[in-house]
Design an enzyme around this catalytic site. Structure first.
Site, PDB file in Angstrom:
ATOM      1  N   ARG A   1     -30.534   6.518  45.563  1.00 43.38           N
ATOM      2  CA  ARG A   1     -30.088   6.958  47.069  1.00 43.38           C
ATOM      3  C   ARG A   1     -31.463   7.056  48.043  1.00 43.38           C
ATOM      4  NH1 ARG A   1     -25.901  11.709  47.197  1.00 43.38           N
ATOM      5  NH2 ARG A   1     -27.344  12.709  46.142  1.00 43.38           N
ATOM      6  N   ASP A   2     -32.621   6.734  47.470  1.00 45.80           N
ATOM      7  CA  ASP A   2     -33.842   6.782  48.244  1.00 45.80           C
ATOM      8  C   ASP A   2     -34.828   5.592  47.930  1.00 45.80           C
ATOM      9  OD1 ASP A   2     -35.570   7.931  50.204  1.00 45.80           O
ATOM     10  OD2 ASP A   2     -36.400   9.210  49.020  1.00 45.80           O
ATOM     11  N   ILE A   3     -34.250   4.636  47.623  1.00 51.77           N
ATOM     12  CA  ILE A   3     -35.203   3.268  47.582  1.00 51.77           C
ATOM     13  C   ILE A   3     -36.049   2.835  48.338  1.00 51.77           C
ATOM     14  CG2 ILE A   3     -35.204   0.697  46.945  1.00 51.77           C
ATOM     15  CD1 ILE A   3     -32.367   1.441  45.316  1.00 51.77           C
TER      16      ILE A   3
ATOM     17  N   THR B   1     -34.425   8.362  53.225  1.00 52.46           N
ATOM     18  CA  THR B   1     -35.269   7.797  54.076  1.00 52.46           C
ATOM     19  C   THR B   1     -34.665   7.124  55.287  1.00 52.46           C
ATOM     20  OG1 THR B   1     -37.046   8.005  52.638  1.00 52.46           O
ATOM     21  CG2 THR B   1     -37.458   6.938  54.710  1.00 52.46           C
TER      22      THR B   1
ATOM     23  N   ASN C   1     -41.626   4.529  46.937  1.00 56.57           N
ATOM     24  CA  ASN C   1     -40.959   5.259  45.771  1.00 56.57           C
ATOM     25  C   ASN C   1     -41.010   4.010  44.547  1.00 56.57           C
ATOM     26  OD1 ASN C   1     -40.326   7.758  46.440  1.00 56.57           O
ATOM     27  ND2 ASN C   1     -38.295   7.394  46.965  1.00 56.57           N
TER      28      ASN C   1
END
Length: 270
Positions: free
Chosen positions: A88-90, A128, A94
């Protein structure tokens, strides 16, 4: 603890549980966790390298390198999804590249695991914005693994174009990858790739469709270039399969020179 501290500890515990069961070359490994006088801590794999977003700010990647990095990232995400973990935040920030250039996914602090761990609330977005799917922006709690597919597509766009994925301008990426970015980043989850394996297969198909005719060693054809184990396409000179890691070179029984698994004739002695 006040509410902010409590939420921080919950997020820490969620990240620990989410990645404890993940063991993959393209995911930063967590070795241990605990608490001391200063608070909670994670013992993670030390990766000597740099974040992918830093690399992208410094240089424009070649198409070949961009695709290779993306495939590694997809394989890590596929492993997480098999374990029931949605990141959920690729995004490039990261992903860290080790000394060999291998991409490793980190920061599972927003992940949702198979055990139902969930810190987001209905009606609130997380992640993001530039890389988040429309449904995740509206309501993070309802987003499933296809939100990661969208984020992968947005990341692929940036790898290929060197530009942020908002807005998506498909003419900024090479033609053979445009439909893949568009499909991965479709606003409707049901119209995207439905799994990371499907996305990887599309990459493989696009590569084969645009590969020039070759006149290699006797016996070379499309089947010769496929891995016997997982059927991924590989360069004829590859030593290990980029899909499953299996060895692709064997010793010729006649002259002991190494040659590609599957070829009818040795490159050296015939």
């Amino acid at each position: 603890f006040d509410e902010a501290d409590r939420r921080m500890l919950e997020r820490f515990e969620q990240e620990r549980r989410s990645i404890a069961g993940l063991n993959h070359a393209n995911i930063v490994t967590v070795h241990d966790a605990g608490h001391d006088d200063l608070g909670p801590y994670l013992v993670m794999e030390y990766v000597e390298g740099e974040p992918l977003d830093v690399l992208l700010k410094r240089e424009q990647l070649s198409e070949e390198r961009a695709v290779a990095l993306f495939e590694g990232l997809c394989r890590g995400v596929a492993h997480a999804h098999k374990k029931g973990v949605i990141h959920r935040d690729i995004k490039p920030a990261n992903v860290i590249l080790d000394g060999d250039g291998t991409p490793k996914l980190l920061d599972f602090g927003l992940a949702r695991g198979a055990a139902g761990l969930e810190l987001s609330m209905t009606g609130y977005g997380m992640g993001t914005l530039d890389y988040s799917s429309p449904e995740q922006k509206r309501d993070a709690k309802s987003a499933d693994h296809r939100a990661d597919i969208y984020s992968l597509g947005a990341t692929f766009y940036e790898l290929l174009s060197g530009k942020k994925p908002v807005p998506l301008m498909l003419n900024k990426v090479p033609a053979r990858w445009q439909s893949i970015v568009e499909h991965a980043c479709d606003p409707e989850p049901s119209d995207r790739y439905q799994s990371t394996e499907e996305l990887l297969a599309a990459i493989d198909d696009a590569r084969r469709a645009s590969a020039p005719e070759s006149s290699g060693p006797l016996g070379e054809n499309e089947d010769d270039m496929r891995c016997p184990s997982c059927k991924s396409m590989n360069a004829l000179e590859a030593r290990f399969c980029r899909g499953c890691g299996e060895g692709l070179q064997v010793a010729c029984p006649a002259c002991e020179a190494e040659y590609r698994v599957g070829l009818r004739n040795c490159d050296k002695c015939g």
